[in-house]
Design an enzyme around this catalytic site. Structure first.
Site, PDB file in Angstrom:
ATOM      1  CG  ASN A   1      -9.814 -26.063  -1.750  1.00  0.00           C
ATOM      2  OD1 ASN A   1      -8.906 -25.779  -0.906  1.00  0.00           O
ATOM      3  ND2 ASN A   1     -10.197 -27.057  -2.204  1.00  0.00           N
TER       4      ASN A   1
ATOM      5  N   GLY B   1      -6.784 -23.923  -4.933  1.00  0.00           N
ATOM      6  CA  GLY B   1      -7.051 -25.140  -5.538  1.00  0.00           C
ATOM      7  C   GLY B   1      -8.422 -25.308  -5.624  1.00  0.00           C
TER       8      GLY B   1
ATOM      9  CG  HIS C   1     -17.605 -26.368  -3.055  1.00  0.00           C
ATOM     10  ND1 HIS C   1     -17.064 -25.524  -4.134  1.00  0.00           N
ATOM     11  CD2 HIS C   1     -16.323 -26.949  -2.978  1.00  0.00           C
ATOM     12  CE1 HIS C   1     -16.038 -25.710  -4.594  1.00  0.00           C
ATOM     13  NE2 HIS C   1     -15.564 -26.883  -3.892  1.00  0.00           N
TER      14      HIS C   1
END
Ligand code: AMP
Ligand code: ZN
Length: 112
Positions: A86, A92, A99
């Site tokens: 994301n 989001g 990550h």
């Protein structure tokens, strides 16, 4: 970054359920799993998001991408897995430390 959640996890200041680590990345279980298997792979180096990548990160990103398959297999995901990154508010992203989500298992929902 001392106030970054994932930097603190990487440094061991905040506990996490780590399944793999090396000098470049840490992989741990997502605290609110969205599937039977839900891991997060973070870089040890603080990088806010994909939007901050430049050529100096090429080796790290290649290392992360190549690790995904091994991590999934180690979790028993022999039939495949899903990877999500994301990016930014529109994508989001909630934690601004790069990550990769690794998801898999029977309860994996469809992606529409
Ligand atoms: P994103 O929305 O892509 O930024 O994803 C952040 C993820 O971090 C979410 O799936 C959260 O459930 C997860 N998360 C937040 N805090 C922790 C924590 N302390 N340990 C493990 N996972 C976490
Ligand atoms: Zn960080």
């Amino acid at each position: 970054m001392s106030d970054c959640l994932f930097c603190n996890i990487s440094q061991g200041n905040i506990p996490s359920d780590i399944v793999y680590e090396d000098d470049q990345v840490v992989v741990f279980k997502d605290i609110y799993p969205k599937a039977d298997v839900h891991l997060l792979m973070i870089s040890r180096q603080h990088i806010g998001s994909l939007n901050e990548l430049d050529k100096s990160h090429d080796e790290l990103i290649c290392h992360m991408m190549r690790l995904l398959s091994k991590l999934a297999k180690d979790q028993g995901l022999d039939n495949g897995f899903r990877t999500i990154i994301n990016t930014g508010p529109g994508g989001g992203q909630e934690v601004y430390h790069l990550h990769m989500h690794i998801l898999g298992g029977d309860s994996l929902p469809g992606f529409a």
